[in-house]
Design an enzyme around this catalytic site. Structure first.
Site, PDB file in Angstrom:
ATOM      1  N   ASN A   9      93.662  55.139  38.883  1.00 23.98           N
ATOM      2  CA  ASN A   9      94.049  56.547  38.784  1.00 23.98           C
ATOM      3  C   ASN A   9      95.367  56.673  39.528  1.00 23.98           C
ATOM      4  OD1 ASN A   9      94.412  59.275  38.910  1.00 23.98           O
ATOM      5  ND2 ASN A   9      92.621  59.700  40.204  1.00 23.98           N
ATOM      6  N   LYS A  11      97.250  59.112  39.817  1.00 26.15           N
ATOM      7  CA  LYS A  11      97.508  60.452  40.359  1.00 26.15           C
ATOM      8  C   LYS A  11      98.948  60.859  40.016  1.00 26.15           C
ATOM      9  CE  LYS A  11      93.899  59.632  43.675  1.00 26.15           C
ATOM     10  NZ  LYS A  11      93.281  59.936  44.965  1.00 26.15           N
ATOM     11  N   HIS A  94      87.894  65.391  39.008  1.00 23.33           N
ATOM     12  CA  HIS A  94      88.322  64.701  40.231  1.00 23.33           C
ATOM     13  C   HIS A  94      88.326  65.713  41.382  1.00 23.33           C
ATOM     14  CE1 HIS A  94      90.676  62.543  43.168  1.00 23.33           C
ATOM     15  NE2 HIS A  94      90.405  61.442  42.488  1.00 23.33           N
ATOM     16  N   GLU A  96      90.309  66.236  43.667  1.00 16.79           N
ATOM     17  CA  GLU A  96      91.601  66.886  43.908  1.00 16.79           C
ATOM     18  C   GLU A  96      91.795  68.060  42.949  1.00 16.79           C
ATOM     19  OE1 GLU A  96      93.876  63.283  43.705  1.00 16.79           O
ATOM     20  OE2 GLU A  96      93.028  62.660  45.622  1.00 16.79           O
ATOM     21  N   GLU A 165      82.901  59.508  44.172  1.00 15.87           N
ATOM     22  CA  GLU A 165      84.058  59.442  45.065  1.00 15.87           C
ATOM     23  C   GLU A 165      83.836  60.384  46.243  1.00 15.87           C
ATOM     24  OE1 GLU A 165      87.722  57.921  42.638  1.00 15.87           O
ATOM     25  OE2 GLU A 165      87.739  60.093  42.765  1.00 15.87           O
ATOM     26  N   GLY A 171      91.860  58.169  49.841  1.00 17.77           N
ATOM     27  CA  GLY A 171      93.200  58.115  50.435  1.00 17.77           C
ATOM     28  C   GLY A 171      93.198  58.075  51.948  1.00 17.77           C
ATOM     29  N   SER A 209      89.307  54.594  48.674  1.00 16.79           N
ATOM     30  CA  SER A 209      89.845  53.508  49.505  1.00 16.79           C
ATOM     31  C   SER A 209      89.303  52.130  49.125  1.00 16.79           C
ATOM     32  CB  SER A 209      89.603  53.793  50.993  1.00 16.79           C
ATOM     33  OG  SER A 209      90.267  54.988  51.367  1.00 16.79           O
TER      34      SER A 209
HETATM   35  P1  13P Z   1      92.163  56.003  46.839  1.00 17.03           P
HETATM   36  O1  13P Z   1      91.779  54.676  46.229  1.00 17.03           O
HETATM   37  O2  13P Z   1      93.635  56.142  47.055  1.00 17.03           O
HETATM   38  O3  13P Z   1      91.347  56.326  48.058  1.00 17.03           O
HETATM   39  O4  13P Z   1      91.821  57.136  45.743  1.00 17.03           O
HETATM   40  C1  13P Z   1      90.566  57.128  45.141  1.00 17.03           C
HETATM   41  C2  13P Z   1      90.585  58.110  44.039  1.00 17.03           C
HETATM   42  O5  13P Z   1      90.653  59.301  44.256  1.00 17.03           O
HETATM   43  C3  13P Z   1      90.538  57.593  42.662  1.00 17.03           C
HETATM   44  O6  13P Z   1      90.319  58.599  41.738  1.00 17.03           O
END
Ligand code: 13P
Length: 251
Positions: A9, A11, A94, A96, A165, A171, A209
């Site tokens: 992903n 982002k 997601h 976010e 997640e 992150g 992560s």
């Molecule tokens: P990270 O791997 O950067 O922690 O992000 C995970 C994520 O949100 C994947 O959709």
């Protein structure tokens, strides 16, 4: 048999030159990955990435879709448009987007339904915040989020991928332990089994992560079928190492 699946992903990262370099390296190195691999890229780069992936067996995905099929919805992107660009996957719900755009469980479920209607696979994200984990609400939250989807789909869950997640692990460099993740994946699997005979076939990914040094232990858990990878998917060597840690699972 559940084929393990590693999806990147990206982002809101990337640019034309950087995407070409990254995917060039990923395509060159993915040959022996023991799992299905996909990258979910920002909308403007779907056309570019589709071309870059043409010579590979890496699937293309988007990071969101509209709940509407078409019409006067400025700024929205429909599942038909994603399909036009060769997307096989679309991430929905997601954390976010749930946070930044106040997406509700029912909206996320409807987006998953739109994707399935056109034969695309929604990657349905669920996960609790740190406050929810610390107050013992993890199971309630993730099951509520998943149930919104399974309820709307009437148990027709065979076509979905689920991604657990935990928000506190995204992150942050703070990964859920393999045992913590497996515990939640088992809960999600149990819910899927209750509502659908296809539960053994549904892949449940872990995200938060995931790095080359923790992927193998996470992916070895009985109900973890791969990963949804954020930061580490932006570095070809890391993403390939993570994909290399996957292997198939019996339902
Ligand atoms: P990270 O791997 O950067 O922690 O992000 C995970 C994520 O949100 C994947 O959709």
């Amino acid at each position: 048999m559940r084929r393990q699946f590693v999806a990147g992903n990206w982002k809101m990262h990337g640019n034309l030159a950087g995407n070409a370099a990254l995917l060039g390296d990923v395509v060159a190195g993915v040959g022996t990955a023991p799992c299905e691999v996909a990258v979910c890229v920002p909308f403007p780069y779907l056309g570019q990435c589709r071309q870059l992936l043409e010579v590979s067996n890496i699937a293309l995905g988007a990071q969101d879709c509209s709940v509407h099929s078409s019409g006067a919805h400025t700024g929205e992107v429909s599942v038909a448009m994603l399909q036009d660009f060769g997307c096989r996957y679309v991430i929905v719900g997601h954390s976010e987007r749930r946070a930044d755009h106040h997406e509700s469980d029912s909206l996320v479920a409807a987006k998953a339904e739109r994707a399935l209607e056109v034969g695309m696979t929604p990657i349905v994200c669920v996960g609790e915040s740190l406050a929810e984990r610390e107050s013992g609400e993890t199971a309630t939250v993730v099951l509520r989020q998943l149930q919104a989807v399974t309820h709307l789909l009437g148990g027709q869950t065979a076509g979905i991928v689920v991604a657990y997640e935990p928000v506190w692990a995204i992150g942050t460099g703070r990964t859920a332990t393999a045992a913590q993740a497996q515990e939640v994946h088992a809960l999600l699997r149990a819910h899927l089994r209750k509502v659908s005979e296809a539960a053994g076939e549904v892949r449940i990914l872990y995200g938060g992560s995931v790095k080359p040094d923790n992927a193998a232990e996470l992916f070895a858990q009985p109900d973890i079928d791969g990963g949804l990878i954020g930061g580490a998917s932006l570095k070809a060597t890391d993403f390939l190492a993570i994909a290399g840690a996957a292997h198939d699972k019996r339902p």
